[in-house]
Design a protein around this motif. Sequence first.
Motif, PDB file in Angstrom:
ATOM      1  N   UNK A  12       1.067  -1.182  -0.069  1.00 50.70           N
ATOM      2  CA  UNK A  12      -0.108   0.060  -0.044  1.00 50.70           C
ATOM      3  C   UNK A  12       0.991   1.297  -0.071  1.00 50.70           C
ATOM      4  N   UNK A  13       0.401   2.279  -0.162  1.00 49.45           N
ATOM      5  CA  UNK A  13       1.009   3.638  -0.307  1.00 49.45           C
ATOM      6  C   UNK A  13       1.886   3.896  -1.329  1.00 49.45           C
ATOM      7  N   UNK A  14       3.088   4.534  -1.071  1.00 46.46           N
ATOM      8  CA  UNK A  14       4.152   4.527  -2.020  1.00 46.46           C
ATOM      9  C   UNK A  14       4.929   3.026  -2.118  1.00 46.46           C
ATOM     10  N   UNK A  51      -3.911  -7.923  -6.887  1.00 46.03           N
ATOM     11  CA  UNK A  51      -4.662  -8.758  -5.857  1.00 46.03           C
ATOM     12  C   UNK A  51      -4.044  -9.918  -5.485  1.00 46.03           C
ATOM     13  N   UNK A  52      -2.645  -9.931  -5.469  1.00 43.47           N
ATOM     14  CA  UNK A  52      -1.847 -10.965  -4.921  1.00 43.47           C
ATOM     15  C   UNK A  52      -0.868 -10.350  -3.741  1.00 43.47           C
ATOM     16  N   UNK A  53      -0.534 -11.453  -2.674  1.00 42.07           N
ATOM     17  CA  UNK A  53       0.313 -11.068  -1.620  1.00 42.07           C
ATOM     18  C   UNK A  53       0.982 -12.402  -1.558  1.00 42.07           C
ATOM     19  N   UNK A  54       2.329 -11.885  -2.176  1.00 42.73           N
ATOM     20  CA  UNK A  54       3.397 -13.150  -1.863  1.00 42.73           C
ATOM     21  C   UNK A  54       4.014 -13.227  -0.248  1.00 42.73           C
ATOM     22  N   UNK A  55       3.480 -12.442   0.188  1.00 47.15           N
ATOM     23  CA  UNK A  55       4.109 -12.836   1.900  1.00 47.15           C
ATOM     24  C   UNK A  55       5.226 -12.093   2.213  1.00 47.15           C
ATOM     25  N   UNK A  56       5.932 -11.411   1.362  1.00 43.92           N
ATOM     26  CA  UNK A  56       7.149 -10.892   2.041  1.00 43.92           C
ATOM     27  C   UNK A  56       7.542  -9.635   1.170  1.00 43.92           C
ATOM     28  N   UNK A  57       8.252  -8.590   1.543  1.00 41.15           N
ATOM     29  CA  UNK A  57       8.880  -7.576   0.849  1.00 41.15           C
ATOM     30  C   UNK A  57       9.516  -8.119  -0.239  1.00 41.15           C
TER      31      UNK A  57
END
Length: 456
Positions: A12-14, A51-57
């Motif tokens: 999110x955000x920047x 729409x995806x979150x791979x779980x880590x930076x």
Amino acid sequence: MTEGTALPLYLKGRFAPVPEEHSAFDLTVRGTLPPELDGRYLRNGPNPLPGEDDGHWFTGPGMLHGIRLREGRAEWYRNRWIRTREREGHPFVREDGTFDLTATPGNTHVIRHADTVLALCEAGFPYRVTPALETVGPYDFGGRLTTAMTAHPKEDPVTGELHLFGTGFAPPYLTYHRVTAEGELVDSRPIEVPGPTMTHDFAITGHHIVWMDLPVVFRPGPAGRGGMPYQWDDGYGARHLPSTEAGPEQWLERSTLRDWVWEALEELSPALRLQLVLRHFTTHVTSYERIAAAYGIPVGTVRSRLTQGRTKLAAALAGTADTAHGDTARRTLDSRTQARETLAAAESGHFGALLTERWSPEVALFRGGDRVGGRDLLVRAMDGDIAAGVRQRLVQAIAGRSLAVWEMDIVNPADDPGHCPPAVAWLMTLDATGRVHRLRLFHPQPLRALELLPAL
């Protein structure tokens, strides 16, 4: 993610990923771009799909961003996801437990070497992309890279060579690789470490390659729960690699451009010096059998001379340790330039003129132990190959005060793929002024046509 789920900071955000690919041209410039800036400014990083979150930076498919600068203008901007096999849904760990080194996100770094742009991720192979950032595919240096590749290779500013390494989850845990300035992977060797650690980066100096083997070790459990597969292990310890303890052979193997090694080699007799150089410094003429064929001597003689040479090298190293040493790196760089200029002269029809200008007028051409001709034969043979559509491409050049070796790949015409063998080594001895006065052309895979050389 479902509606109402709190987004992690990296989504999110920047920090939010870019959801689309874009191309823009003739960009507005505020202020002034120095006209000397001519090239592409590229960056790479994880950019999860919408729409995806791979779980880590650090996870998620790689996305390249680039700006083309030229003559004070910003010609274009574009961003592209790297089309890797992981992005297409292929797993990194196959059903049989083996690893697919092409199924990586390609999301860590981007480099250009030998006019090839590579997107890097240290878990597997790099991905080649075009200058316009379109994905070509996984890149394994013509099949020679069999391990993962670090995302942080180092280019030697003197030789132009690219030094890199690969880590593995099973032995060998650490493997060193060297790529020539022309882009050929010519050296791979395992480095002994106790286990699979997170060897993220390394360093090179003028004479050493340095790894820090630290106790962040591979643990597959966290990866299965969506985390990073590395943990701190107090019991692993820390060590600095490599050791400085090395005998003459290891010294020779590891230090191909160290000035004092070459100074010591120059103290040996020509027969011992030449065969040590072929054995330890070349790419295609390293075996006893090929050295024997190149010089027309028995294999037993090669073994004997190499044994004598290593013994005498130890004494010569000690005897030259405190003397002034020539700049071997500069000699090698100059020799590489001369090789390219020689090939360019041949392709433009000026090979004979270049030999007259730069080589000894008494240059002798040898095959094995026999003299087969001189300058005129060499010019006729080269001109004949060029007329037939044959081209040579430099792979590696090495040089000392009294010798030089150019290793070439041969590109045959499409309608005559067997015209010449696939490779050739120019084995040259130099006179006191640095001019070539003796040349052997050795094909690591000789064809019958080579037997016709004296008749050309």
